[in-house]
Design an enzyme around this catalytic site. Sequence first.
Site, PDB file in Angstrom:
ATOM      1  N   TYR A 142       1.627  -2.984 -10.492  1.00 37.87           N
ATOM      2  CA  TYR A 142       2.853  -3.760 -10.685  1.00 37.87           C
ATOM      3  C   TYR A 142       3.141  -4.057 -12.152  1.00 37.87           C
ATOM      4  O   TYR A 142       4.280  -4.326 -12.519  1.00 37.87           O
ATOM      5  CB  TYR A 142       2.763  -5.089  -9.925  1.00 37.87           C
ATOM      6  CG  TYR A 142       3.231  -5.007  -8.498  1.00 37.87           C
ATOM      7  CD1 TYR A 142       2.672  -4.098  -7.619  1.00 37.87           C
ATOM      8  CD2 TYR A 142       4.228  -5.853  -8.027  1.00 37.87           C
ATOM      9  CE1 TYR A 142       3.093  -4.032  -6.307  1.00 37.87           C
ATOM     10  CE2 TYR A 142       4.654  -5.800  -6.721  1.00 37.87           C
ATOM     11  CZ  TYR A 142       4.079  -4.889  -5.861  1.00 37.87           C
ATOM     12  OH  TYR A 142       4.511  -4.833  -4.565  1.00 37.87           O
TER      13      TYR A 142
ATOM     14  N   LYS B  77      -9.178   2.779  -3.299  1.00 34.51           N
ATOM     15  CA  LYS B  77      -9.017   4.218  -3.101  1.00 34.51           C
ATOM     16  C   LYS B  77      -9.999   4.895  -4.070  1.00 34.51           C
ATOM     17  O   LYS B  77      -9.620   5.681  -4.953  1.00 34.51           O
ATOM     18  CB  LYS B  77      -7.550   4.615  -3.358  1.00 34.51           C
ATOM     19  CG  LYS B  77      -7.200   6.035  -2.960  1.00 34.51           C
ATOM     20  CD  LYS B  77      -7.151   6.282  -1.460  1.00 34.51           C
ATOM     21  CE  LYS B  77      -6.870   7.752  -1.175  1.00 34.51           C
ATOM     22  NZ  LYS B  77      -7.066   8.114   0.243  1.00 34.51           N
TER      23      LYS B  77
ATOM     24  N   ASP C 108      -6.431   3.840   3.178  1.00 34.28           N
ATOM     25  CA  ASP C 108      -5.787   4.533   4.300  1.00 34.28           C
ATOM     26  C   ASP C 108      -6.470   4.192   5.614  1.00 34.28           C
ATOM     27  O   ASP C 108      -5.832   3.908   6.622  1.00 34.28           O
ATOM     28  CB  ASP C 108      -5.699   6.056   4.056  1.00 34.28           C
ATOM     29  CG  ASP C 108      -6.994   6.665   3.538  1.00 34.28           C
ATOM     30  OD1 ASP C 108      -7.944   5.906   3.229  1.00 34.28           O
ATOM     31  OD2 ASP C 108      -7.062   7.909   3.451  1.00 34.28           O
TER      32      ASP C 108
ATOM     33  N   ASP D 204       0.249  -5.549  -1.023  1.00 35.26           N
ATOM     34  CA  ASP D 204       1.666  -5.621  -0.667  1.00 35.26           C
ATOM     35  C   ASP D 204       1.924  -4.844   0.615  1.00 35.26           C
ATOM     36  O   ASP D 204       2.556  -5.333   1.552  1.00 35.26           O
ATOM     37  CB  ASP D 204       2.511  -5.052  -1.810  1.00 35.26           C
ATOM     38  CG  ASP D 204       3.992  -5.083  -1.466  1.00 35.26           C
ATOM     39  OD1 ASP D 204       4.470  -6.154  -1.035  1.00 35.26           O
ATOM     40  OD2 ASP D 204       4.665  -4.044  -1.620  1.00 35.26           O
TER      41      ASP D 204
ATOM     42  N   ASP E  28       2.389  -6.377   4.967  1.00 35.18           N
ATOM     43  CA  ASP E  28       3.520  -6.166   5.880  1.00 35.18           C
ATOM     44  C   ASP E  28       3.042  -5.600   7.211  1.00 35.18           C
ATOM     45  O   ASP E  28       3.520  -5.996   8.272  1.00 35.18           O
ATOM     46  CB  ASP E  28       4.562  -5.219   5.269  1.00 35.18           C
ATOM     47  CG  ASP E  28       5.627  -5.962   4.460  1.00 35.18           C
ATOM     48  OD1 ASP E  28       5.267  -6.970   3.811  1.00 35.18           O
ATOM     49  OD2 ASP E  28       6.800  -5.548   4.472  1.00 35.18           O
TER      50      ASP E  28
END
Length: 369
Positions: free
Chosen positions: A143, A194, A227, A251, A255
């Site tokens: 970000y 990751k 993932d 983020d 959701d």
Amino acid sequence: MSNAKQVVFIGGEGIGPEVIAETQRVLRWLVAERRLGIEIRDALYGAEAWRRTGKTVPDETAAALRSSDAILFGATGGPDYDALPPEAKRQGNLLRIRKSLDLFANLRPIVAIPALAEASSLRNRVLEGVDFVILRELSSGLYFGEPRGIESLPNGERRGVNTHVYTSGEIRRVARFGFELARSRRRRLCSVDKANVMEAGRLWREEVQALHDAEFADVELSHMLVDNCAMQLIRAPRQFDVLLTDNMFGDILSDAAAMITGSLGMLPSASLGPVGADGRRPALYEPVHGSAPDIAGQGIANPLGAILSLALALRLTLGEPGAADRLERAVSSALATGVRTRDIMQEGATPVGTRDMGDAVLRALERAA
Ligand code: IPM
Ligand code: MG
């Protein structure tokens, strides 16, 4: 000098002002009824502030952001925000507030609410007993990384660049927060990265592991690739206690995790900065849902994400854990009466708007008083 804690309310854009109005009503009720030492004020921010003062963050708001104990923030973004000139956008945006207050620890509790099981796309047996916290690093990573921008190439193409970057210090401070949080819960922390592809992810994993081994061996630590984590969240979310993520992954995953509560409209959050020399830590509380411009101004938004964010503020900043518990119980008991905003509507329930849902929570508080 007054010992009262200062709470500043910022509606912002989209449905922000609507959900914040209900949240403020709830706090005013608690303050009056329980004689809490809390002072409340409003601050202008964003597109509305620009229209009225020519600044998206008026000086008064900037001062209030610095001096308040807790900020209750509605939402930012949407067409009003998009229409602002670039310099106004640079001044007034949520990312800028997060950065300037160094809000590195973003807590997003994910708790399955039995009364809302029908609103979730997941099966009951998957939801049962789910209770975890996403701890999202909020002040660094993709970000904010430099270089960033869109540039024109000599061959006429354009190139967009963002940088995924973390220092060991940034990783360790949020990991420390996570381990301490895990100690107050079920002592399990799952760190997401990751590391199989990204160097910043490999560093993330190494630093979290090293801090664990040096100081938090009593907490059960696991690492998960992002993932796989996305799948595990909807396959078997009960496995999680504290889920530690970087800024970008948090983020996205939050959701997805919202579906566990039935709606993004239900999700509260707390964003905390480092403890300052005066012992205070900057704290901003906001619903996760954002500005939802498609339903703004219609009085139909779900205020419960904002109201539950107030509960977090009462617990984490305002020294009123009892009031926080009461408020969370009041939300459950309001839902148990069958009232539902559109986002959590189910067959046989009573459809209500933002204000009615605020009323339902107030009535539940009164019943319990
Ligand atoms: C969130 C939101 C924000 C983010 C947006 C509004 C900038 O999606 O808090 O999750 O991406 O952090
Ligand atoms: Mg988001």
